[in-house]
Design an enzyme around this catalytic site. Structure first.
Site, mmCIF file in Angstrom:
data_model
loop_
_atom_site.group_PDB
_atom_site.id
_atom_site.type_symbol
_atom_site.label_atom_id
_atom_site.label_comp_id
_atom_site.label_asym_id
_atom_site.label_seq_id
_atom_site.Cartn_x
_atom_site.Cartn_y
_atom_site.Cartn_z
ATOM 1 N N GLU A 144 22.370 -9.882 -0.847
ATOM 2 C CA GLU A 144 23.329 -8.976 -1.473
ATOM 3 C C GLU A 144 23.811 -7.932 -0.470
ATOM 4 O OE1 GLU A 144 23.643 -5.707 -5.134
ATOM 5 O OE2 GLU A 144 21.684 -6.482 -4.508
ATOM 6 N N HIS A 203 26.812 -8.823 -9.397
ATOM 7 C CA HIS A 203 26.494 -7.652 -10.198
ATOM 8 C C HIS A 203 27.795 -7.021 -10.651
ATOM 9 C CE1 HIS A 203 22.192 -6.630 -8.590
ATOM 10 N NE2 HIS A 203 22.173 -7.477 -9.604
ATOM 11 N N GLU A 238 24.832 -4.299 -14.220
ATOM 12 C CA GLU A 238 23.822 -3.441 -13.591
ATOM 13 C C GLU A 238 24.258 -1.989 -13.717
ATOM 14 O OE1 GLU A 238 21.385 -3.466 -9.452
ATOM 15 O OE2 GLU A 238 23.561 -3.247 -9.278
#
Length: 283
Positions: A144, A203, A238
């Site tokens: 990520e 996300h 998130e």
């Protein structure tokens, strides 16, 4: 991972017995397709109990983390590999399908300089061995990219893709985050296009990490581009409502991003679901 999920930070950052029960119960009541477990301290996780709770709830899972101070890949790949090996084993024992996140570094890791070749070599060595370990356990391994304030190593989709191309492992994937993209990419759509070959997880996080739809992220651009590339991976909301001080420090979050989890779930999740449906990503 497919469909809509929620990061456990919505309800807890401790995957202990109490935290696991609370997060799984809330996720089940919200009718999400999966849950993302914050696996911050893998050695303390009771994987068998977690697997039982997830199985009883029929709730798929993915795990995520950032490397701790004592196991930063850029300067101590052996320590990072040892830490990730334990995390991968716990991920597999939980029955989760992937381990992802800032798997190449620490949240808040910055030297004050661009990454050196030696640092990137260490990161590549770490990810290569971690991906091999993950493959042996039947799970995927994600990277990520996060913003410049949280790391100096991998900030953009292009940088993440280059690292994956360098290693070449089939179970490696790119994991984007709209909060970080809002800072680092020249438009969220361009970031998604740069990631398209490796993108399997994203996300969905607002520009202030609060309630999606109440910030400056261009959600139409995000969902339109995901639809354009035929994205079929996991869409995980998130929002950092519950954070221990050490995580708040790494993320530089100094005030509440929302009044409570209920506000984010009641407003943010329907907003994101509607956008996904509008652009044909879900039905």
């Amino acid at each position: 991972m497919k469909g809509f999920g929620v990061h456990t930070s919505m309800w807890t950052m401790s995957w202990d017995a109490e935290g696991a029960r609370r997060a799984i119960r809330a996720a089940t009541e919200s009718k999400v397709d999966f849950i993302e477990i914050a696996l911050l301290n893998p050695t303390s996780v009771d994987a068998q109990q977690g697997k039982t709770l997830l199985s009883e709830a029929q709730l798929p899972a993915v795990c995520s983390l950032g490397l701790p101070e004592e196991a930063r890949a850029s300067r101590d790949p052996e320590a990072a590999i040892n830490f990730l090996r334990i995390a991968i084993e716990k991920t597999a024992q939980l029955g989760a399908v992937a381990l992802t996140g800032v798997t190449y570094g620490g949240i808040g890791e910055r030297t004050g300089h661009p990454p050196t070749e030696a640092e990137l070599d260490n990161v590549a060595k770490t990810i290569d061995q971690a991906a091999s370990c993950a493959r042996a356990h039947g799970i995927d391994f994600g990277i990520e990219p996060v913003n410049r304030y949280e790391t100096h190593l991998i900030n953009t989709a292009a940088q993440g893709g280059q690292m994956i191309d360098r290693i070449g492992a089939e179970n490696l994937f790119l994991h984007l985050d709209t909060y970080h993209m809002n800072i680092e990419e020249k438009g969220a759509g361009n970031g998604i296009l740069a990631a398209r070959e490796h993108l399997r997880y994203i996300h969905l996080s607002e520009s202030d990490r609060g309630t999606p739809g109440e910030g400056t992220c261009d959600w139409d651009e995000i969902f339109a581009t995901l639809a354009a590339i035929g994205f079929t991976g996991g869409l995980a909301m998130e929002s950092f409502v519950e954070m221990p001080p050490e995580i708040a420090f790494g993320l530089s979050v100094w005030r509440p991003v929302a009044r409570n989890a209920e506000e984010v779930m009641d407003k943010g999740m329907p907003f994101l679901r509607n956008k996904a449906q509008q652009y044909g990503l879900t039905r």
